[in-house]
Design an enzyme around this catalytic site. Structure first.
Site, PDB file in Angstrom:
ATOM      1  CB  SER A   1       6.829   4.502  10.779  1.00  0.00           C
ATOM      2  OG  SER A   1       5.513   4.353  11.277  1.00  0.00           O
TER       3      SER A   1
ATOM      4  CB  SER B   1       1.682  -3.003   9.671  1.00  0.00           C
ATOM      5  OG  SER B   1       1.349  -3.477   8.388  1.00  0.00           O
TER       6      SER B   1
ATOM      7  CG  ASN C   1      -3.172  -1.022  15.322  1.00  0.00           C
ATOM      8  OD1 ASN C   1      -3.979  -0.195  15.687  1.00  0.00           O
ATOM      9  ND2 ASN C   1      -3.486  -2.300  15.169  1.00  0.00           N
ATOM     10  CE1 TYR C   2       2.552  -1.504  16.909  1.00  0.00           C
ATOM     11  CE2 TYR C   2       1.264  -2.997  15.561  1.00  0.00           C
ATOM     12  CZ  TYR C   2       1.747  -2.612  16.791  1.00  0.00           C
ATOM     13  OH  TYR C   2       1.416  -3.337  17.912  1.00  0.00           O
ATOM     14  CG  LEU C   3       2.892   0.764   8.440  1.00  0.00           C
ATOM     15  CD1 LEU C   3       2.478   0.173   7.109  1.00  0.00           C
ATOM     16  CD2 LEU C   3       4.405   0.825   8.561  1.00  0.00           C
TER      17      LEU C   3
END
Length: 728
Positions: free
Chosen positions: A552, A683, A686-688
């Site tokens: 992020s 991403s 799940n991750y940003l």
């Protein structure tokens, strides 16, 4: 894809090196052989951060409100004191929510294969597997660690037993919660795929047609329809398929060798059926769709505390051949049919239990657990240590709250990261080998966003994470480079050469010293110890929180530095290239599309046409300036094209417009080539932190639909009201 809620903005634009991603201060070279990545699966899209079974009880105590309050107030009686200064937590950050994922309980089970029943239908023949996977209670066993082999598959793995102080006997259980999630819950269970309908088309064996029972034909058809895929050419896939199919065929069946099998007649039948569906009229397709919707409608919804919410994956996956990701050792194995007797239902007390849709059968169990958010689960037929869950849809309020808390926890790491880095840097040279290994492992997880790594059995994919790196996975490249080469999650190969601090370089050299291939690099460390250590540094801290934080903050930093004035297309390209940097850090790869070369070829042809057009327009412009008509042109049949006499300004306008098209096409081609083996979707899902993207779109007047597809817009509805000034 899953999450929802609103949040007040916090403008934190500080760009200090301490708060930035550690990876941004070094040069990285990524490459390798990407593997096929199945990006849409019938799996719940929820937080991957599950508690390790061996330390779950300890973590629950560690993260209880009482324990958190003690740590935040500096209570000396708390056994998890750390030298890291702990800022006050926001209420949303402290609250512990259930981890909504496929939980992998670390229990070794018996092999499910049974090939003795020659004349029994497939469902009955695999009954023992069903019982072992879905109805019996496994015996408690002590967790041991099995060291995987190196990437060289010809080398036999070397097993090393490591006893963790956190290890204890556990039994296979679904995820459990740590607080009430709902008061009332109603739903209609799950829908099952239809039973197999035999087609009667005979395959050939040694050139001769073969009679097959419906059960045998079903499995043959599973392989036949994959005849043109890469899987059908993989040795492991074929080997596993034949082993399981022989169990269905029986010992005395004529079919013995795969080399003599010809599935072409069944494949041709399948192609004809596909063509028939394509030839259906719009009315016929609409009627079929409406019929399907009518059957599925009641399963699509649940009522949670009186609110109607959409259910995510209410369909039970059909039987088939397991594909897996990357070079999974179980690819090609037969996924048996899931029955109601395999499924546990979770529902509110005092409400009707969902009716079993298959007459004469019943659910395995009915629970009333309001501390979890899953509606049903069953044990995966291929991996008997993994649960398949039914959750609410990504757009539900429960999922949205869970996501918001996940990203708030990652943002909280900003307040701890400086002290964490100072502390592990000090321990690079600690005389205590265990502390030195923990420091280096934490550094690698922070620097490279590596996963912590879980213990593997022999029949699982030969993948590793940070804690389970082997000696041969890490090479020293003087003066201070480390070369990594290993199979990560989903058997995706991770190849990266990175500059590291000199004390880390020396420490890794010491860890390797005197060890052979197959032995652990971090022999004094395992996932349990690392997770326990991370939670001492910050409440709820895991390797995944590091991944989420680094992903992020990298996106936020890249967008802040690189976004320039220009059209929407240019800004979207800037966003995609920023997302690419995140995907590289997280090793999110995909195989190059089979159509990529052809697409690039068509774009090049179109580019040539546009450039030729500009050249012609320039000639006509010069003629127009002299008062002459445009140059005559003829079509392929020799007929003269009609061309209008235009003023010089009109020609110049067309030239400028065509040049703008060429510039955009060049930019698109360059981006397409750069991203051909990069998976941007993982991403984003799940991750940003979605608030980064929404706020950026608002600041730069980019339609959010250019960044998030329809599914992500629903998943991240909670983030849409974020203030434009939001920074991660």
């Amino acid at each position: 894809m899953s999450e929802k809620a609103t949040i007040s903005s916090k403008n934190s634009a500080e760009d200090s090196e301490d708060e930035g991603p550690l990876s941004s201060t070094i040069k990285m070279r990524s490459g390798g052989e990407p593997s096929v990545k199945k990006e849409i699966e019938e799996k719940p899209l929820a937080s991957e951060a599950t508690q390790n079974g061996s330390i779950k009880k300890e973590n629950e105590q560690l993260n209880s409100p009482k324990a958190l309050n003690k740590r935040l107030l500096g209570d000396s009686s708390t056994p998890t004191q750390s030298s890291v200064k702990k800022p006050r937590l926001s209420e949303s950050s402290v609250s512990a929510k259930a981890k909504q994922v496929s939980v992998k309980a670390e229990v070794k089970t018996e092999d499910d294969d049974d090939d003795d029943d020659d004349d029994v239908p497939i469902a009955e023949r695999l009954k023992k597997a069903a019982v072992a996977a879905g109805t019996s209670q496994p015996k408690k066993k002590t967790i041991t660690k099995v060291v995987s082999s190196s990437l060289k598959t010809s080398k036999k793995s070397k097993k090393i037993i490591k006893k963790s102080q956190y290890s204890k006997s556990i039994k296979l259980q679904p995820s459990s919660g740590d607080g009430q999630k709902w008061t009332t819950l109603e739903h209609n269970g799950v829908i099952f795929p239809p039973d197999y309908t035999p087609h009667g088309v005979k395959m050939l064996y040694n050139g001769q047609p073969v009679d097959l029972t419906p059960e045998q034909e079903e499995v043959a058809t599973m392989f036949a329809v994959m005849k043109d895929t890469d899987y059908a050419t993989k040795e492991k896939f074929v080997e596993n398929f034949m082993n399981d199919w022989r169990g269905v065929l029986g010992r005395n069946h004529i079919i013995k060798k795969f080399e003599l099998c010809d599935f072409t007649p069944i494949y041709d039948w399948h192609q004809r059926e596909k063509e028939k569906k394509k030839q259906m009229t719009a009315e016929e397709k609409k009627a079929l769709k409406e019929e399907k919707m009518k059957l599925e409608e009641k399963y699509m919804w649940a009522v949670v505390d009186g609110v109607k919410e959409k259910v995510g994956n209410f369909r039970v996956e059909p039987p088939g051949l397991f594909r897996g990701r990357g070079e999974h050792p179980k690819m090609g194995k037969l996924k048996r049919r899931i029955r109601p007797s395999d499924i546990t239902i979770n529902i509110g007390k005092g409400v009707p239990v969902p009716e079993c849709p298959i007459p004469g059968q019943r659910w395995k169990e009915v629970k009333h657990d309001n501390t979890v958010t899953w509606l049903a689960f069953w044990i995966d037929p291929i991996n008997s240590k993994e649960f398949k869950y039914v959750f609410l849809a990504a757009s539900s309020s429960l999922k949205g709250q869970s996501d918001k808390e996940k990203y708030e926890k990652a943002r909280l790491l900003k307040e701890y990261i400086h002290e964490i880095r100072v502390n592990y840097t000090k321990d690079f040279t600690n005389k205590d080998l265990a502390k030195r290994q923990i420091a280096v492992a934490t550094y690698l997880i922070d620097k490279l966003a590596l996963r912590a790594g879980n213990e593997k059995d022999d029949d699982e994919a030969d993948t590793v994470g940070c804690c389970t790196l082997k000696v041969e996975n890490v090479s020293l490249v003087p003066p201070n480079k480390i070369e990594f080469d290993f199979l990560g999650k989903d058997s995706i190969r991770y190849q990266n050469t990175v500059d590291v601090e000199l004390p880390v370089y020396k420490a890794i050299g010491q860890f390797k010293n005197g060890k052979k291939d197959g032995e652990d690099l971090f022999d004094k460390l395992d996932t349990s110890k690392l997770n326990a250590h991370l939670k001492e540094l910050m409440p709820g801290l895991t390797a995944k929180v590091f991944r989420t934080y680094n992903a992020s903050i990298t996106l936020d930093d890249q967008l802040h530095k690189n976004t320039k004035d220009g059209d929407v297309g240019l800004k979207v390209t800037t966003y995609n290239l920023a997302n690419k940097e995140v995907a590289i850090i997280c090793n999110h790869q995909r195989t190059e599309s089979k159509s990529h070369t052809a697409q690039m070829g068509r774009l090049k042809d179109k580019m040539k046409e546009l450039r030729d057009e500009v050249d012609k327009l320039k000639v006509d412009l010069e003629r127009a300036k002299k008062g002459k008509p445009p140059v005559k042109e003829y079509d392929d049949e020799g007929k003269e094209k009609v061309k209008r006499n235009l003023a010089p300004d009109a020609y110049q306008k067309k030239i400028n417009s065509t040049n703008a098209k060429i510039e955009k096409m060049e930019r698109d081609m360059s981006t397409k080539e750069e991203l051909k083996t990069i998976a941007l979707g993982t991403s984003k899902i799940n991750y940003l932190d979605p608030r980064i993207s929404v706020a950026w779109c608002k600041r730069h007047e980019v339609p959010i639909e250019k960044i998030f597809n329809k599914s992500l817009l629903a998943k991240f509805a909670w983030a849409m009201d974020v203030d434009p000034s939001f920074r991660f």
